[in-house]
Design a protein around this motif. Structure first.
Motif, PDB file in Angstrom:
ATOM      1  N   ALA A  31     -10.718 -32.080   8.167  1.00 21.21           N
ATOM      2  CA  ALA A  31      -9.922 -31.435   8.868  1.00 21.21           C
ATOM      3  C   ALA A  31      -8.580 -32.406   8.948  1.00 21.21           C
ATOM      4  O   ALA A  31      -8.203 -33.236   9.661  1.00 21.21           O
ATOM      5  CB  ALA A  31     -10.339 -31.130  10.427  1.00 21.21           C
ATOM      6  N   LEU A  32      -7.455 -31.829   8.150  1.00 24.61           N
ATOM      7  CA  LEU A  32      -6.230 -32.737   8.044  1.00 24.61           C
ATOM      8  C   LEU A  32      -5.074 -31.905   8.491  1.00 24.61           C
ATOM      9  O   LEU A  32      -4.593 -30.805   7.894  1.00 24.61           O
ATOM     10  CB  LEU A  32      -5.982 -32.746   6.432  1.00 24.61           C
ATOM     11  N   SER A  33      -4.689 -32.364   9.381  1.00 22.31           N
ATOM     12  CA  SER A  33      -3.360 -31.741  10.371  1.00 22.31           C
ATOM     13  C   SER A  33      -2.029 -32.453   9.566  1.00 22.31           C
ATOM     14  O   SER A  33      -1.127 -31.781   9.412  1.00 22.31           O
ATOM     15  CB  SER A  33      -3.269 -32.154  11.767  1.00 22.31           C
ATOM     16  N   GLY A  34      -1.988 -33.677   9.178  1.00 18.13           N
ATOM     17  CA  GLY A  34      -0.996 -34.382   8.717  1.00 18.13           C
ATOM     18  C   GLY A  34      -0.613 -35.470   9.796  1.00 18.13           C
ATOM     19  O   GLY A  34       0.166 -36.285   9.379  1.00 18.13           O
ATOM     20  N   GLY A  35      -1.170 -35.657  11.008  1.00 14.62           N
ATOM     21  CA  GLY A  35      -1.000 -36.515  12.123  1.00 14.62           C
ATOM     22  C   GLY A  35      -1.742 -37.786  11.744  1.00 14.62           C
ATOM     23  O   GLY A  35      -2.467 -38.012  10.592  1.00 14.62           O
ATOM     24  N   ALA A  36      -1.403 -38.945  12.244  1.00 14.72           N
ATOM     25  CA  ALA A  36      -1.811 -40.082  11.861  1.00 14.72           C
ATOM     26  C   ALA A  36      -3.357 -40.268  11.919  1.00 14.72           C
ATOM     27  O   ALA A  36      -4.208 -40.874  10.995  1.00 14.72           O
ATOM     28  CB  ALA A  36      -1.359 -41.122  13.011  1.00 14.72           C
ATOM     29  N   ASP A  37      -4.089 -39.656  12.728  1.00 14.98           N
ATOM     30  CA  ASP A  37      -5.501 -39.554  13.056  1.00 14.98           C
ATOM     31  C   ASP A  37      -6.122 -38.837  11.910  1.00 14.98           C
ATOM     32  O   ASP A  37      -7.116 -39.493  11.323  1.00 14.98           O
ATOM     33  CB  ASP A  37      -5.898 -38.858  14.397  1.00 14.98           C
ATOM     34  N   SER A  38      -5.991 -37.705  11.364  1.00 19.27           N
ATOM     35  CA  SER A  38      -6.346 -37.423  10.204  1.00 19.27           C
ATOM     36  C   SER A  38      -6.032 -37.683   8.979  1.00 19.27           C
ATOM     37  O   SER A  38      -6.932 -37.849   8.027  1.00 19.27           O
ATOM     38  CB  SER A  38      -6.206 -35.758  10.326  1.00 19.27           C
ATOM     39  N   VAL A  39      -4.849 -38.319   8.873  1.00 23.23           N
ATOM     40  CA  VAL A  39      -4.710 -39.031   7.572  1.00 23.23           C
ATOM     41  C   VAL A  39      -5.428 -40.258   7.401  1.00 23.23           C
ATOM     42  O   VAL A  39      -5.915 -40.613   6.374  1.00 23.23           O
ATOM     43  CB  VAL A  39      -3.131 -39.292   7.713  1.00 23.23           C
ATOM     44  N   ALA A  40      -5.383 -41.181   8.604  1.00 21.40           N
ATOM     45  CA  ALA A  40      -6.227 -42.393   8.581  1.00 21.40           C
ATOM     46  C   ALA A  40      -7.655 -41.959   8.186  1.00 21.40           C
ATOM     47  O   ALA A  40      -8.159 -42.766   7.421  1.00 21.40           O
ATOM     48  CB  ALA A  40      -6.399 -42.714   9.714  1.00 21.40           C
TER      49      ALA A  40
END
Length: 445
Positions: A31-40
């Motif tokens: 699940a990729l929002s583009g925020g730091a958590d999902s990108v990491a």
């Protein structure tokens, strides 16, 4: 190898979160929002050798910023994912149709889509980027709302198809990992606003707590882990006790439970909470268990008390649609579970079961519209062979139907007249007399 990779790898292995697929098939949906958590999360899983499908939801709630996030998610997916999937949602329309908040609408929409994607790719897991700070926020939100042991345990590494490989890693670790690798990310501007409870916890309360108590994160994590172990033991006891009062169809003998279990409300709650019922409803259920006809509702379910037994049905099991139809001389156009045919009067056979309805076929000369529907409070029928009328509810009571059976009873009517309580009693409308040659015969399957 970067320590961050090692921590994620240990989480995946210890909790059995993801298995490598054979050949070129994807291993996991991220699940990729583009925020730091999902990108990491995407970068880490890719670095550990997993084949990732990046899944992005565009809710169109922040104008150009929403499209910016989508474009970034797509661009980074070209490097770290084998495929990029994107969906566009009309949140306002969903809210209008379902009567939920913006937050709940987004949650229901995205998780439903993630489940569809998982099924499409062979039921592979969906990795979401919840981390330790998210878990602490959830703990405090639940505590402030009022919760039991389950709410104090926080999130789990695995919940059905959803996995959380970053759950014991902090936000600072995540951002430091991306900084070391020179990887950028986008920031949702609404996360910086303190107009919602979670943001106030994230931006104001928890930073202050950590400033005053530097070891707060460690202590909170230990408490949630201890509570999770306590909950496991508690749920084993609930299952053992519940088995004494629940039959193989899921019906709960509340009357017996109230007489034998000191905290029967809590036991009932634990047995029905997964279908959305509250503790207050459970307490109300055990207060007067022998009062039949009491109904309790959650989203998607209905619970009925019938002679001390609690019967729970889903919306799909409670048909309330109204079907109107016309029928031709061939008997076609009749909805299930009814069947219709034309017979001669001499071919009629007595049927005291209520499963057959005989009508004068000349009724069709007026091109009537029939209606098949569920029974309603106050419905009356003029029974065949009797004077006057009777309440349909009395007829069902005479038949000793349970509340679960009553809600499935259907009514056949024409021109506002009740012709048949299907399967129970026929009316005296359009009777078959000696002058009648053609008979319309309804049966129920």
């Amino acid at each position: 190898m970067d320590e961050f990779f090692l921590k994620v790898e240990r989480n995946i292995a210890s909790e059995s979160l993801i298995e490598s697929s054979a050949g070129d098939a994807p291993d996991v949906i991220v699940a990729l929002s583009g925020g730091a958590d999902s990108v990491a999360l995407l970068v880490a899983l890719n670095g550990l050798g997993y084949r990732c499908v990046a899944a992005h939801c565009n809710f169109h709630l922040r104008g150009e910023e929403s499209d910016r996030d989508m474009d970034y998610a797509q661009s980074i997916s070209r490097v770290y994912a084998v495929n990029f999937r994107c969906v566009h949602f009309d949140v306002e329309n969903y809210k209008k149709n379902h009567g939920v908040s913006t937050e709940m609408a987004c949650r229901e929409l995205r998780y439903a889509w993630f489940r569809e994607l998982s099924a499409e790719y062979g039921c592979i897991p969906v990795a979401v980027a919840h981390h330790r700070d998210d878990n602490e926020e959830t703990l405090f939100l639940n505590l402030l709302r009022g919760t039991g042991i389950t709410g104090l345990c926080g999130m789990r590494f695995r919940n059905d198809i959803f996995v959380r490989p970053l759950l014991n890693l902090g936000r600072r670790e995540i951002e430091a990992f991306l900084e070391r690798r020179g990887i950028s990310f986008v920031t949702d501007s609404t996360n910086l606003e303190n107009d919602v409870k979670r943001n106030r916890l994230r931006n104001v309360i928890l930073p202050s707590l950590r400033e005053q108590f530097p070891d707060a994160d460690t202590g909170i994590a230990r408490t949630m882990a201890d509570l999770s172990r306590n909950r496991s033991l508690y749920m084993e006891a609930v299952a053992a006790m519940g088995a004494r009062y629940m039959d193989d169809q899921g019906r709960i003998d509340v009357a017996s439970m109230v007489g034998e279990v000191r905290n029967s409300a809590m036991l009932v709650y634990e047995l029905i909470r997964d279908r959305g019922f509250s503790f207050l409803q459970a307490a109300d259920i055990v207060r007067f268990p022998q009062v039949s006809g009491r109904r309790f509702y959650s989203r998607g379910y209905q619970a009925l008390l019938d002679r001390g037994t609690l019967i729970i049905s889903s919306d799909e099991e409670m048909p309330d649609e109204i079907v109107t139809f016309k029928m031709g001389r061939s008997g076609d156009g009749v909805p299930e579970p009814l069947c219709a045919k034309f017979i001669n009067r001499g071919d009629m056979r007595p049927d005291r079961s209520g499963n057959t309805l005989y009508l004068d076929a000349s009724l069709l000369d007026d091109d009537p519209v029939f209606t098949l529907r569920g029974w309603r409070s106050g419905d009356r029928i003029q029974p065949f062979g009797m004077k006057g009328s009777r309440l349909v509810s009395d007829i069902m009571s005479d038949a000793k139907l349970s509340l679960d059976d009553k809600k499935r009873v259907r009514i056949l009517e024409v021109n506002g007249k009740v012709l048949w309580v299907v399967g129970l009693r026929a009316s005296r409308h359009y009777p078959v007399t000696e002058k009648v040659e053609s008979v319309l015969c309804f049966t129920c399957g």
